[in-house]
Design a protein around this motif. Sequence first.
Motif, PDB file in Angstrom:
ATOM      1  N   VAL A  54       0.831  -1.202   0.000  1.00 31.06           N
ATOM      2  CA  VAL A  54       0.000   0.000   0.000  1.00 31.06           C
ATOM      3  C   VAL A  54       0.870   1.259   0.000  1.00 31.06           C
ATOM      4  O   VAL A  54       0.709   2.140  -0.852  1.00 31.06           O
ATOM      5  N   GLU A  55       1.786   1.366   0.952  1.00 31.77           N
ATOM      6  CA  GLU A  55       2.667   2.529   1.050  1.00 31.77           C
ATOM      7  C   GLU A  55       3.875   2.299   0.157  1.00 31.77           C
ATOM      8  O   GLU A  55       4.699   1.429   0.423  1.00 31.77           O
ATOM      9  N   LYS A  56       4.002   3.077  -0.915  1.00 35.76           N
ATOM     10  CA  LYS A  56       5.012   2.814  -1.936  1.00 35.76           C
ATOM     11  C   LYS A  56       6.126   3.856  -1.998  1.00 35.76           C
ATOM     12  O   LYS A  56       7.086   3.689  -2.758  1.00 35.76           O
ATOM     13  N   SER A  57       6.022   4.921  -1.227  1.00 28.87           N
ATOM     14  CA  SER A  57       7.022   5.975  -1.303  1.00 28.87           C
ATOM     15  C   SER A  57       8.260   5.608  -0.493  1.00 28.87           C
ATOM     16  O   SER A  57       8.161   4.958   0.557  1.00 28.87           O
ATOM     17  N   LEU A  58       9.425   6.031  -0.964  1.00 27.67           N
ATOM     18  CA  LEU A  58      10.696   5.720  -0.325  1.00 27.67           C
ATOM     19  C   LEU A  58      11.589   6.949  -0.330  1.00 27.67           C
ATOM     20  O   LEU A  58      11.898   7.498  -1.396  1.00 27.67           O
ATOM     21  N   LEU A  59      11.993   7.375   0.851  1.00 28.46           N
ATOM     22  CA  LEU A  59      12.885   8.522   0.992  1.00 28.46           C
ATOM     23  C   LEU A  59      14.311   8.100   0.657  1.00 28.46           C
ATOM     24  O   LEU A  59      14.754   7.015   1.057  1.00 28.46           O
ATOM     25  N   SER A  60      15.029   8.936  -0.069  1.00 30.17           N
ATOM     26  CA  SER A  60      16.411   8.620  -0.425  1.00 30.17           C
ATOM     27  C   SER A  60      17.288   8.605   0.824  1.00 30.17           C
ATOM     28  O   SER A  60      16.941   9.186   1.855  1.00 30.17           O
ATOM     29  N   CYS A  61      18.434   7.925   0.735  1.00 33.89           N
ATOM     30  CA  CYS A  61      19.315   7.752   1.887  1.00 33.89           C
ATOM     31  C   CYS A  61      19.771   9.085   2.471  1.00 33.89           C
ATOM     32  O   CYS A  61      19.883   9.241   3.688  1.00 33.89           O
ATOM     33  N   ASP A  62      20.041  10.055   1.616  1.00 31.82           N
ATOM     34  CA  ASP A  62      20.518  11.349   2.100  1.00 31.82           C
ATOM     35  C   ASP A  62      19.382  12.309   2.441  1.00 31.82           C
ATOM     36  O   ASP A  62      19.612  13.440   2.867  1.00 31.82           O
ATOM     37  N   GLY A  63      18.142  11.848   2.252  1.00 31.25           N
ATOM     38  CA  GLY A  63      16.993  12.670   2.585  1.00 31.25           C
ATOM     39  C   GLY A  63      16.694  13.783   1.613  1.00 31.25           C
ATOM     40  O   GLY A  63      15.846  14.635   1.871  1.00 31.25           O
ATOM     41  N   SER A  64      17.362  13.775   0.466  1.00 26.97           N
ATOM     42  CA  SER A  64      17.203  14.875  -0.482  1.00 26.97           C
ATOM     43  C   SER A  64      15.988  14.721  -1.384  1.00 26.97           C
ATOM     44  O   SER A  64      15.567  15.686  -2.026  1.00 26.97           O
ATOM     45  N   GLY A  65      15.442  13.531  -1.465  1.00 29.86           N
ATOM     46  CA  GLY A  65      14.301  13.343  -2.355  1.00 29.86           C
ATOM     47  C   GLY A  65      13.507  12.112  -1.985  1.00 29.86           C
ATOM     48  O   GLY A  65      13.887  11.335  -1.117  1.00 29.86           O
ATOM     49  N   THR A  66      12.378  11.932  -2.658  1.00 33.04           N
ATOM     50  CA  THR A  66      11.484  10.806  -2.382  1.00 33.04           C
ATOM     51  C   THR A  66      11.074  10.141  -3.683  1.00 33.04           C
ATOM     52  O   THR A  66      10.681  10.831  -4.642  1.00 33.04           O
TER      53      THR A  66
ATOM     54  N   ASN B 103       9.854 -14.701  -9.265  1.00 35.07           N
ATOM     55  CA  ASN B 103       8.634 -14.925  -8.505  1.00 35.07           C
ATOM     56  C   ASN B 103       8.138 -13.595  -7.944  1.00 35.07           C
ATOM     57  O   ASN B 103       8.795 -12.966  -7.120  1.00 35.07           O
ATOM     58  N   GLN B 104       6.967 -13.159  -8.388  1.00 36.69           N
ATOM     59  CA  GLN B 104       6.451 -11.847  -8.003  1.00 36.69           C
ATOM     60  C   GLN B 104       6.084 -11.778  -6.516  1.00 36.69           C
ATOM     61  O   GLN B 104       6.170 -10.707  -5.912  1.00 36.69           O
ATOM     62  N   SER B 105       5.702 -12.896  -5.928  1.00 37.59           N
ATOM     63  CA  SER B 105       5.360 -12.863  -4.507  1.00 37.59           C
ATOM     64  C   SER B 105       6.617 -12.640  -3.659  1.00 37.59           C
ATOM     65  O   SER B 105       6.594 -11.880  -2.684  1.00 37.59           O
ATOM     66  N   GLU B 106       7.714 -13.314  -4.031  1.00 41.47           N
ATOM     67  CA  GLU B 106       8.968 -13.082  -3.321  1.00 41.47           C
ATOM     68  C   GLU B 106       9.452 -11.649  -3.529  1.00 41.47           C
ATOM     69  O   GLU B 106       9.909 -10.989  -2.588  1.00 41.47           O
ATOM     70  N   LEU B 107       9.362 -11.178  -4.758  1.00 45.42           N
ATOM     71  CA  LEU B 107       9.793  -9.810  -5.055  1.00 45.42           C
ATOM     72  C   LEU B 107       8.973  -8.809  -4.253  1.00 45.42           C
ATOM     73  O   LEU B 107       9.504  -7.795  -3.775  1.00 45.42           O
ATOM     74  N   ALA B 108       7.692  -9.083  -4.079  1.00 43.10           N
ATOM     75  CA  ALA B 108       6.844  -8.198  -3.282  1.00 43.10           C
ATOM     76  C   ALA B 108       7.314  -8.166  -1.830  1.00 43.10           C
ATOM     77  O   ALA B 108       7.342  -7.102  -1.190  1.00 43.10           O
ATOM     78  N   ALA B 109       7.700  -9.342  -1.285  1.00 46.45           N
ATOM     79  CA  ALA B 109       8.186  -9.395   0.093  1.00 46.45           C
ATOM     80  C   ALA B 109       9.471  -8.592   0.244  1.00 46.45           C
ATOM     81  O   ALA B 109       9.627  -7.799   1.188  1.00 46.45           O
ATOM     82  N   PHE B 110      10.400  -8.762  -0.693  1.00 48.48           N
ATOM     83  CA  PHE B 110      11.669  -8.039  -0.619  1.00 48.48           C
ATOM     84  C   PHE B 110      11.443  -6.529  -0.760  1.00 48.48           C
ATOM     85  O   PHE B 110      12.065  -5.717  -0.075  1.00 48.48           O
ATOM     86  N   THR B 111      10.544  -6.165  -1.666  1.00 45.06           N
ATOM     87  CA  THR B 111      10.254  -4.746  -1.870  1.00 45.06           C
ATOM     88  C   THR B 111       9.630  -4.144  -0.619  1.00 45.06           C
ATOM     89  O   THR B 111       9.993  -3.034  -0.201  1.00 45.06           O
ATOM     90  N   SER B 112       8.708  -4.862  -0.018  1.00 44.11           N
ATOM     91  CA  SER B 112       8.049  -4.378   1.185  1.00 44.11           C
ATOM     92  C   SER B 112       9.048  -4.223   2.328  1.00 44.11           C
ATOM     93  O   SER B 112       9.005  -3.237   3.086  1.00 44.11           O
ATOM     94  N   TYR B 113       9.954  -5.178   2.447  1.00 45.67           N
ATOM     95  CA  TYR B 113      10.960  -5.113   3.518  1.00 45.67           C
ATOM     96  C   TYR B 113      11.915  -3.948   3.293  1.00 45.67           C
ATOM     97  O   TYR B 113      12.327  -3.268   4.233  1.00 45.67           O
ATOM     98  N   ALA B 114      12.261  -3.711   2.028  1.00 44.09           N
ATOM     99  CA  ALA B 114      13.121  -2.568   1.698  1.00 44.09           C
ATOM    100  C   ALA B 114      12.425  -1.255   2.047  1.00 44.09           C
ATOM    101  O   ALA B 114      13.066  -0.303   2.516  1.00 44.09           O
ATOM    102  N   LEU B 115      11.119  -1.185   1.826  1.00 50.98           N
ATOM    103  CA  LEU B 115      10.371   0.017   2.186  1.00 50.98           C
ATOM    104  C   LEU B 115      10.334   0.221   3.707  1.00 50.98           C
ATOM    105  O   LEU B 115      10.355   1.342   4.191  1.00 50.98           O
ATOM    106  N   ALA B 116      10.297  -0.901   4.451  1.00 51.15           N
ATOM    107  CA  ALA B 116      10.262  -0.815   5.911  1.00 51.15           C
ATOM    108  C   ALA B 116      11.621  -0.426   6.487  1.00 51.15           C
ATOM    109  O   ALA B 116      11.702   0.295   7.478  1.00 51.15           O
ATOM    110  N   PHE B 117      12.707  -0.917   5.840  1.00 52.99           N
ATOM    111  CA  PHE B 117      14.055  -0.655   6.337  1.00 52.99           C
ATOM    112  C   PHE B 117      14.942  -0.163   5.196  1.00 52.99           C
ATOM    113  O   PHE B 117      15.823  -0.881   4.711  1.00 52.99           O
ATOM    114  N   PRO B 118      14.726   1.053   4.751  1.00 52.33           N
ATOM    115  CA  PRO B 118      15.447   1.558   3.576  1.00 52.33           C
ATOM    116  C   PRO B 118      16.956   1.671   3.790  1.00 52.33           C
ATOM    117  O   PRO B 118      17.724   1.605   2.832  1.00 52.33           O
ATOM    118  N   ASN B 119      17.396   1.836   5.036  1.00 52.90           N
ATOM    119  CA  ASN B 119      18.832   1.978   5.307  1.00 52.90           C
ATOM    120  C   ASN B 119      19.454   0.723   5.896  1.00 52.90           C
ATOM    121  O   ASN B 119      20.655   0.697   6.158  1.00 52.90           O
TER     122      ASN B 119
END
Length: 315
Positions: free
Chosen positions: A238-250, A279-295
Amino acid sequence: MEAKANGPKEERLCPEIDGPTNPMVTPLLTDLYQFTMAYAYWKAGKHHERAVFDLFFRKNPFGGEYTVFAGLEECIRFIANFKFTEEEISFLRSSLPSTCEDGFYDYLRGIDCSDVEVYAVSEGTVVFPKVPLLRVEGPIAVVQLLETPFVNLINYASLVATNAARHRFVAGKTKVLLEYGLRRAQGPDGGISASKYCYIGGFDATSNVAAGRIFGIPLRGTHSHAFVSSFMSPDEIVEKSLLSCDGSGTCEDFVSLVQTWLRKIQWTHSLRGIFGETNQSELAAFTSYALAFPNNFLALVDTYDVSQTLQFASN
């Protein structure tokens, strides 16, 4: 602690030293024959005689060329707090032969390790067979009671630290080594000890939260297979936005960005066969985890391959 000329270091007992990490490490953590020998020393009037014990090993583990000495701190914690409780005295009275005299138990009540001297190489030192790691001097009956717990506290610790050091040697200085062995360790103490001595041996972090709290070891972790299996498709994110590591953009739609890069990789001739059936289901899990822990993103990528799972666990 003070250095002896041309010799190892001497650990001076300090009343402020905390007890062993594991509360099960008590004067009873020893073999019965240590107590029967102590009684025989006492019965013969030899219990106060000065004795010297050396602790060493006969060959290196894993067919290697060296061993990393570990476990010294726990030995010092043990002797700094060595004291029998009345409950322990009662248990010994019920366990030893009834012919043992009451005076022996009075003697046990009064002993500590204030007259014991320990000389040792520094913990973490590379050591070799048949060279003493520890030298323990003191009243023979007291020092006899230290033999089994010292061997117990040092053997496993040195084994794990040596194994970790061998991994570090193979991986090199630049690779990050993480210890994830808690779930398969030899019980709680085996897990806590393994985390500590892997860190001493050269690992960078552990997944063991308790070890992180007790010893200050950096904590690192990933997700489990259950997390990967809980996703069906990227549509669930649902939440798809991701802040860049340096905080300069989203990035407003990180999921679409992931799909764009996947298509680019799939059309790369040399990688087409590898990523062609992602596998799209695995990719969805990895993407979601990356959104939760971007750094702090770290993915577990062996969900459906048992052989790779076992390999990952063993490492």
